[in-house]
Design an enzyme around this catalytic site. Structure first.
Site, mmCIF file in Angstrom:
data_model
loop_
_atom_site.group_PDB
_atom_site.id
_atom_site.type_symbol
_atom_site.label_atom_id
_atom_site.label_comp_id
_atom_site.label_asym_id
_atom_site.label_seq_id
_atom_site.Cartn_x
_atom_site.Cartn_y
_atom_site.Cartn_z
ATOM 1 N N HIS A 1 8.923 3.544 12.383
ATOM 2 C CA HIS A 1 8.227 3.885 11.148
ATOM 3 C C HIS A 1 7.944 3.458 9.882
ATOM 4 O O HIS A 1 7.677 2.948 9.149
ATOM 5 C CB HIS A 1 6.709 4.073 11.818
ATOM 6 C CG HIS A 1 5.862 3.934 13.134
ATOM 7 N ND1 HIS A 1 6.816 4.404 14.398
ATOM 8 C CD2 HIS A 1 5.281 3.886 13.591
ATOM 9 C CE1 HIS A 1 5.881 3.679 15.479
ATOM 10 N NE2 HIS A 1 4.437 3.728 15.105
ATOM 11 N N ARG B 1 13.515 -0.436 14.837
ATOM 12 C CA ARG B 1 12.015 -0.005 15.407
ATOM 13 C C ARG B 1 12.222 0.842 14.635
ATOM 14 O O ARG B 1 13.447 2.438 15.337
ATOM 15 C CB ARG B 1 11.622 -0.473 16.568
ATOM 16 C CG ARG B 1 10.421 -0.428 15.748
ATOM 17 C CD ARG B 1 9.618 -0.323 17.264
ATOM 18 N NE ARG B 1 7.972 -0.633 17.346
ATOM 19 C CZ ARG B 1 7.509 1.074 17.670
ATOM 20 N NH1 ARG B 1 8.223 1.502 17.632
ATOM 21 N NH2 ARG B 1 5.908 0.805 17.012
ATOM 22 N N TYR C 1 0.697 -11.208 2.674
ATOM 23 C CA TYR C 1 0.987 -13.137 2.769
ATOM 24 C C TYR C 1 0.416 -14.015 1.722
ATOM 25 O O TYR C 1 -0.737 -13.005 1.671
ATOM 26 C CB TYR C 1 0.476 -13.543 3.786
ATOM 27 C CG TYR C 1 -0.455 -13.168 4.379
ATOM 28 C CD1 TYR C 1 -1.051 -11.833 4.257
ATOM 29 C CD2 TYR C 1 -1.287 -15.120 4.391
ATOM 30 C CE1 TYR C 1 -2.717 -12.123 4.919
ATOM 31 C CE2 TYR C 1 -2.717 -14.227 4.706
ATOM 32 C CZ TYR C 1 -3.544 -12.807 5.158
ATOM 33 O OH TYR C 1 -5.170 -13.063 5.616
ATOM 34 N N LYS D 1 -3.458 -7.934 0.462
ATOM 35 C CA LYS D 1 -3.676 -8.583 1.811
ATOM 36 C C LYS D 1 -2.568 -8.929 2.366
ATOM 37 O O LYS D 1 -1.165 -9.269 2.316
ATOM 38 C CB LYS D 1 -3.213 -10.449 1.171
ATOM 39 C CG LYS D 1 -3.885 -11.414 1.470
ATOM 40 C CD LYS D 1 -4.394 -12.595 0.867
ATOM 41 C CE LYS D 1 -4.768 -13.979 1.876
ATOM 42 N NZ LYS D 1 -5.806 -14.160 2.786
ATOM 43 N N ARG E 1 -1.821 -11.903 -7.361
ATOM 44 C CA ARG E 1 -2.477 -11.416 -5.691
ATOM 45 C C ARG E 1 -1.089 -11.001 -4.822
ATOM 46 O O ARG E 1 -0.588 -9.394 -5.286
ATOM 47 C CB ARG E 1 -3.391 -11.581 -5.556
ATOM 48 C CG ARG E 1 -4.159 -11.412 -3.903
ATOM 49 C CD ARG E 1 -5.606 -11.820 -3.922
ATOM 50 N NE ARG E 1 -4.923 -12.882 -3.219
ATOM 51 C CZ ARG E 1 -5.553 -13.795 -2.455
ATOM 52 N NH1 ARG E 1 -6.806 -13.562 -2.985
ATOM 53 N NH2 ARG E 1 -5.233 -14.480 -2.068
ATOM 54 N N GLU F 1 -17.483 -8.628 3.552
ATOM 55 C CA GLU F 1 -16.236 -10.018 3.650
ATOM 56 C C GLU F 1 -17.252 -10.749 4.593
ATOM 57 O O GLU F 1 -17.787 -9.949 5.536
ATOM 58 C CB GLU F 1 -15.086 -9.513 2.690
ATOM 59 C CG GLU F 1 -14.319 -8.869 3.252
ATOM 60 C CD GLU F 1 -13.223 -8.840 2.655
ATOM 61 O OE1 GLU F 1 -12.946 -9.791 1.994
ATOM 62 O OE2 GLU F 1 -12.079 -8.298 3.571
ATOM 63 N N LEU G 1 -10.877 -8.177 -0.226
ATOM 64 C CA LEU G 1 -10.383 -9.006 -0.941
ATOM 65 C C LEU G 1 -10.335 -9.709 -2.059
ATOM 66 O O LEU G 1 -11.657 -10.147 -2.014
ATOM 67 C CB LEU G 1 -9.588 -9.531 0.700
ATOM 68 C CG LEU G 1 -8.435 -10.563 -0.588
ATOM 69 C CD1 LEU G 1 -6.834 -9.146 0.087
ATOM 70 C CD2 LEU G 1 -7.976 -11.893 0.154
#
Ligand code: PDD
Length: 304
Positions: free
Chosen positions: A122, A120, A52, A167, A71, A200, A224
């Site tokens: 993995h 679903r 995101y 991210k 990014r 961070e 990040l």
């Protein structure tokens, strides 16, 4: 019983629409946020298999847009997801802003890309399936802040994985850390690895000032690469503020003259209380003030 549940749901949605996103984009279509229906089989929902971005828009102009899109592309590639072209995202964001009536207002754009909808499993779906691209836009107060925002924080153990440069939407350790901060009545959690290294914040980058030198964790897998951090560091350069990128220990923060916090919403803020102990004078220090002033100027230049 059904009646009560319905009433509760409706008022929650009304509150959501008042303070939350005002318009959404979902795989090419624009709609009201309450109309978006995403499959429970979306790999973002079931496996947090996605990435995101959060971008601040000042008077209709997305700030550091190219850096955010770059990014986003890096994050997608890092999880082996084909990135959506920057042009496509750029066009969708402009249309989102126009349709929401934000062509000259302040807001926040959220963008999320997941590995799509599939039963679903993995491992990646065996055949290529279309990814899910979702965006929305939320009104914010007019920025930038004229002065650094003051924050209180607590330190919390950094329990994340070794790929914090991505991210990723898998934010559970950040969520739990921020909840600890909320329960302590403060704004942010400063993450500290078991060896005492300060990395961070739960959703921000952190720096400390020691005798005039801004010190912050270097880029790499443990943080990040914050866009605000990189703008702030380039402003240090321009303003002749000495800078050191190195991992700091938690004990060093007790000796800091200032602690700074960088993030898309916060911009350049000051942490004036850490673990209930006053930092420096307990007010925004000179470096935080100079950097936030310069940051606000940079936003102004980007708009003109
Ligand atoms: N968070 N570090 C982490 C872990 C973050 O989640 C963020 C941003 C930052 C600051 O990055 P930037 O300056 O590019 O916003 C650092 C966003 C805003 C969020 O999750 O809402």
């Amino acid at each position: 019983m059904t009646q009560v549940r319905y009433r509760v749901t409706l008022s929650a949605m009304d509150a959501f629409e008042e303070s939350g996103p005002v318009l959404s984009y979902y795989n090419g279509a624009f709609m009201r946020p309450r109309e978006v229906v995403i499959s429970p089989h979306d790999r973002g929902f079931q496996l947090a298999d996605g990435v995101y971005e959060v971008i601040r828009v000042y008077q209709g102009v997305p700030f550091a847009f190219d850096a955010h899109l770059a990014r986003f592309e890096r994050s997608a590639k890092a999880i082996r997801l084909s990135p959506v072209s920057r042009d496509e995202i750029g066009a969708a964001v402009s249309e989102l802003l126009n349709r929401a009536g934000f062509a000259s207002s302040d807001c926040l754009v959220y963008i999320q890309l997941t590995r799509g909808v599939f039963p679903r499993t993995h491992a990646f779906p065996p055949a290529a399936i279309p990814p899910t691209l979702y965006m929305d836009v939320t009104r914010t107060e007019r920025g930038p802040h004229p002065e650094p925002q003051l924050n209180a924080a607590v330190t919390v153990q950094d329990e994340r994985w070794e790929n914090c440069h991505i991210k990723s939407i898998a934010l559970l350790p950040n969520v739990l850390a921020r909840q600890k901060a909320a329960e302590a009545g403060v704004d942010e959690a400063v993450l500290v690895r078991p060896d005492g290294t300060v990395t961070e914040g739960a959703s921000s980058n952190i720096a400390a000032v020691f005798r005039g030198t801004v010190t912050t964790h270097p880029e790499g897998r443990r943080i990040l690469s914050g866009i605000t951090r990189s703008v702030a560091l380039s402003l240090c350069d321009e303003l002749g503020i000495p800078l050191e990128e190195r991992p700091m220990q938690r004990w060093e923060l007790d000796e800091a003259d200032e602690i700074l916090v960088f993030g898309t919403s916060t911009e350049v803020g000051a942490i004036t209380l850490l673990d209930r102990r006053q930092v420096g004078t307990g007010e925004a220090g000179p470096i935080a003030t100079r950097l936030q002033t310069a940051f606000a100027e940079r936003v102004g230049e980007a708009r003109s």
